[in-house]
Design a protein around this motif. Structure first.
Motif, PDB file in Angstrom:
ATOM      1  N   GLU A 129      20.601  -1.934  80.350  1.00  0.00           N
ATOM      2  CA  GLU A 129      21.211  -2.880  81.286  1.00  0.00           C
ATOM      3  C   GLU A 129      20.368  -3.015  82.551  1.00  0.00           C
ATOM      4  OE1 GLU A 129      24.344  -5.464  82.717  1.00  0.00           O
ATOM      5  OE2 GLU A 129      23.768  -4.755  80.722  1.00  0.00           O
ATOM      6  N   GLU A 130      19.822  -1.909  83.026  1.00  0.00           N
ATOM      7  CA  GLU A 130      19.019  -1.907  84.256  1.00  0.00           C
ATOM      8  C   GLU A 130      17.526  -2.084  83.988  1.00  0.00           C
ATOM      9  OE1 GLU A 130      20.101   1.714  86.216  1.00  0.00           O
ATOM     10  OE2 GLU A 130      22.174   1.053  86.572  1.00  0.00           O
ATOM     11  N   LYS A 131      17.165  -2.392  82.738  1.00  0.00           N
ATOM     12  CA  LYS A 131      15.790  -2.677  82.319  1.00  0.00           C
ATOM     13  C   LYS A 131      14.859  -1.488  82.475  1.00  0.00           C
ATOM     14  CE  LYS A 131      16.325  -7.607  83.228  1.00  0.00           C
ATOM     15  NZ  LYS A 131      15.795  -8.821  83.898  1.00  0.00           N
ATOM     16  N   GLU A 132      15.441  -0.295  82.455  1.00  0.00           N
ATOM     17  CA  GLU A 132      14.625   0.920  82.445  1.00  0.00           C
ATOM     18  C   GLU A 132      14.017   1.132  81.066  1.00  0.00           C
ATOM     19  OE1 GLU A 132      15.144   5.718  83.343  1.00  0.00           O
ATOM     20  OE2 GLU A 132      16.768   4.314  83.828  1.00  0.00           O
ATOM     21  N   THR A 133      14.737   0.710  80.032  1.00  0.00           N
ATOM     22  CA  THR A 133      14.222   0.706  78.666  1.00  0.00           C
ATOM     23  C   THR A 133      14.492  -0.662  78.054  1.00  0.00           C
ATOM     24  OG1 THR A 133      16.262   1.504  77.638  1.00  0.00           O
ATOM     25  CG2 THR A 133      14.693   3.174  78.415  1.00  0.00           C
ATOM     26  N   ASP A 134      13.863  -0.913  76.892  1.00  0.00           N
ATOM     27  CA  ASP A 134      14.018  -2.200  76.216  1.00  0.00           C
ATOM     28  C   ASP A 134      15.148  -2.170  75.191  1.00  0.00           C
ATOM     29  OD1 ASP A 134      11.550  -3.281  77.452  1.00  0.00           O
ATOM     30  OD2 ASP A 134      10.573  -1.774  76.183  1.00  0.00           O
ATOM     31  N   TRP A 135      15.380  -1.004  74.585  1.00  0.00           N
ATOM     32  CA  TRP A 135      16.386  -0.833  73.546  1.00  0.00           C
ATOM     33  C   TRP A 135      17.165   0.452  73.809  1.00  0.00           C
ATOM     34  CZ3 TRP A 135      16.900  -3.807  68.881  1.00  0.00           C
ATOM     35  CH2 TRP A 135      15.952  -4.825  68.731  1.00  0.00           C
ATOM     36  N   ALA A 136      18.337   0.538  73.179  1.00  0.00           N
ATOM     37  CA  ALA A 136      19.075   1.803  73.123  1.00  0.00           C
ATOM     38  C   ALA A 136      19.653   1.953  71.724  1.00  0.00           C
ATOM     39  CB  ALA A 136      20.194   1.848  74.155  1.00  0.00           C
ATOM     40  N   VAL A 137      19.614   3.172  71.217  1.00  0.00           N
ATOM     41  CA  VAL A 137      20.230   3.496  69.936  1.00  0.00           C
ATOM     42  C   VAL A 137      21.354   4.489  70.208  1.00  0.00           C
ATOM     43  CG1 VAL A 137      19.900   4.485  67.641  1.00  0.00           C
ATOM     44  CG2 VAL A 137      18.094   3.078  68.670  1.00  0.00           C
ATOM     45  N   VAL A 138      22.564   4.138  69.778  1.00  0.00           N
ATOM     46  CA  VAL A 138      23.744   4.961  70.077  1.00  0.00           C
ATOM     47  C   VAL A 138      24.639   5.044  68.843  1.00  0.00           C
ATOM     48  CG1 VAL A 138      23.786   4.561  72.581  1.00  0.00           C
ATOM     49  CG2 VAL A 138      24.890   2.930  71.036  1.00  0.00           C
ATOM     50  N   PRO A 139      25.360   6.153  68.673  1.00  0.00           N
ATOM     51  CA  PRO A 139      26.317   6.259  67.561  1.00  0.00           C
ATOM     52  C   PRO A 139      27.568   5.447  67.866  1.00  0.00           C
ATOM     53  CG  PRO A 139      26.434   8.219  68.928  1.00  0.00           C
ATOM     54  CD  PRO A 139      25.312   7.387  69.489  1.00  0.00           C
ATOM     55  N   VAL A 140      28.151   4.849  66.812  1.00  0.00           N
ATOM     56  CA  VAL A 140      29.350   4.052  67.035  1.00  0.00           C
ATOM     57  C   VAL A 140      30.515   4.469  66.144  1.00  0.00           C
ATOM     58  CG1 VAL A 140      28.712   2.230  65.389  1.00  0.00           C
ATOM     59  CG2 VAL A 140      30.204   1.687  67.327  1.00  0.00           C
ATOM     60  N   GLU A 141      30.243   5.107  64.987  1.00  0.00           N
ATOM     61  CA  GLU A 141      31.342   5.466  64.098  1.00  0.00           C
ATOM     62  C   GLU A 141      30.895   6.543  63.127  1.00  0.00           C
ATOM     63  OE1 GLU A 141      34.558   3.302  61.057  1.00  0.00           O
ATOM     64  OE2 GLU A 141      32.655   2.308  61.552  1.00  0.00           O
ATOM     65  N   ASN A 142      31.812   7.449  62.806  1.00  0.00           N
ATOM     66  CA  ASN A 142      31.583   8.461  61.780  1.00  0.00           C
ATOM     67  C   ASN A 142      32.655   8.330  60.707  1.00  0.00           C
ATOM     68  OD1 ASN A 142      32.431  11.574  60.927  1.00  0.00           O
ATOM     69  ND2 ASN A 142      30.233  11.197  60.879  1.00  0.00           N
ATOM     70  N   ALA A 143      32.246   8.526  59.456  1.00  0.00           N
ATOM     71  CA  ALA A 143      33.166   8.343  58.341  1.00  0.00           C
ATOM     72  C   ALA A 143      34.329   9.325  58.368  1.00  0.00           C
ATOM     73  CB  ALA A 143      32.411   8.479  57.014  1.00  0.00           C
ATOM     74  N   ILE A 144      34.150  10.487  59.000  1.00  0.00           N
ATOM     75  CA  ILE A 144      35.196  11.507  59.042  1.00  0.00           C
ATOM     76  C   ILE A 144      36.025  11.400  60.320  1.00  0.00           C
ATOM     77  CG2 ILE A 144      35.645  13.998  59.143  1.00  0.00           C
ATOM     78  CD1 ILE A 144      33.180  14.371  57.381  1.00  0.00           C
TER      79      ILE A 144
END
Length: 296
Positions: A45-60
């Motif tokens: 959001e603040e343009k410190e990086t170009d992308w972010a990879v984050v977890p969103v869901e776990n099957a359990i």
């Protein structure tokens, strides 16, 4: 041009593995660890990086609420890709603790998801251990590695054990088979260059407060068009008790005529619709290459 990618660190987390997998075909990539999911998203959001990879869901354990809430309420970043990855948890400890009886282990560290995915195994093997939460599984491994004199263990990926030179006490410590996690890559940039025949569109749908049966009609807009929904979840709008929006994942790109028709019909009902992203979906089995997503 170098791509700077934020991920939930440190090195060795499942999110680190997901980031390296998603960007394996890219050149000039710099992976930058951040201590929390909000930090990762805020960096883009603040343009410190170009992308972010984050977890969103776990099957359990279900959805990762921090990711959903920040994407909805705190940043304005399109979802550009999804990766479904198999999760194999390991119980690990310092080499100085090898051979220690299970009833003598005092603490077990991990991310809350790691603890939850292995809680039956942990209770059986280490009945008196206190479960302590960390920001990531790799942080737990690092903590155990830095305290060799303590009867502590960590739960996390094999990569974390290798990174911090810990002994693996038990592989496949998760309580259930088919333990998969879903990760999002978010960015203002265009989609990933890797090809995929499978696409999804994520929508935020807010219902009108005075329209009985609105949710039924929203779902009907997809149903009669035979648009497959892979995820639907209610989340609080944070405007008052009982006020909710719906996160809906549909298995079509947003530009498809059926998706456009469904969105127009839902808006005609008086609903607010926000497109959170339209993106390729990938699936990776351990030891195999990245492929277009399939049902897992």
């Amino acid at each position: 041009m170098e791509k700077r990618i934020a991920y939930l660190g440190p090195v060795g987390t499942f999110t680190y593995i997901a980031a390296t997998t998603l960007f394996s075909s890219e050149k000039n990539v710099q992976l930058i660890p951040f201590p929390t999911i909000p930090d990762c998203l805020q960096a883009v959001e603040e343009k410190e990086t170009d992308w972010a990879v984050v977890p969103v869901e776990n099957a359990i354990e279900g959805s990762v609420n921090s990711t959903i809430d920040w994407i909805i309420h705190h940043v304005d970043l399109p979802i550009r890709a999804e990766l479904v990855y198999p999760i194999t948890q390991c119980i690990m400890g310092h080499t100085s603790q090898e051979g220690r009886p299970g009833h003598e282990i005092e603490r077990i560290y991990s991310h809350p998801q790691g603890i939850a995915q292995c809680q039956l195994t942990l209770r059986k093997m280490f009945p008196y251990a206190e479960h302590k939460m960390t920001e990531s599984t790799a942080q737990a491994a690092e903590l155990v590695a830095n305290h060799p004199e303590q009867p502590w263990l960590a739960v996390g990926p094999k990569a974390a054990a290798e990174r911090y030179e810990l002994s693996i006490i038990k592989e496949h410590a998760e309580d259930h088979n088919n333990n998969f996690s879903r990760f999002f890559a978010v960015s203002r940039e265009e989609r990933l260059s890797a090809d995929s025949a499978s696409y999804k569109t994520s929508l935020q749908v807010t219902l009108p407060s005075d329209y009985p049966g609105a949710l039924y009609q929203v779902l009907a807009a997809f149903s009669w068009r035979k648009v497959n929904l892979t995820h639907i979840e209610s989340r609080p709008t944070k405007t008052g008790l009982g006020n909710y929006f719906f996160w809906i994942d549909a298995q079509l790109p947003v530009e498809h005529v059926l998706m456009q028709g469904a969105i127009e019909e839902i808006e005609a009902l008086g609903c607010q619709v926000r497109v959170l992203g339209s993106f390729p979906c990938y699936f990776k089995k351990i030891g195999e290459t990245l492929v277009a997503n399939e049902k897992v």
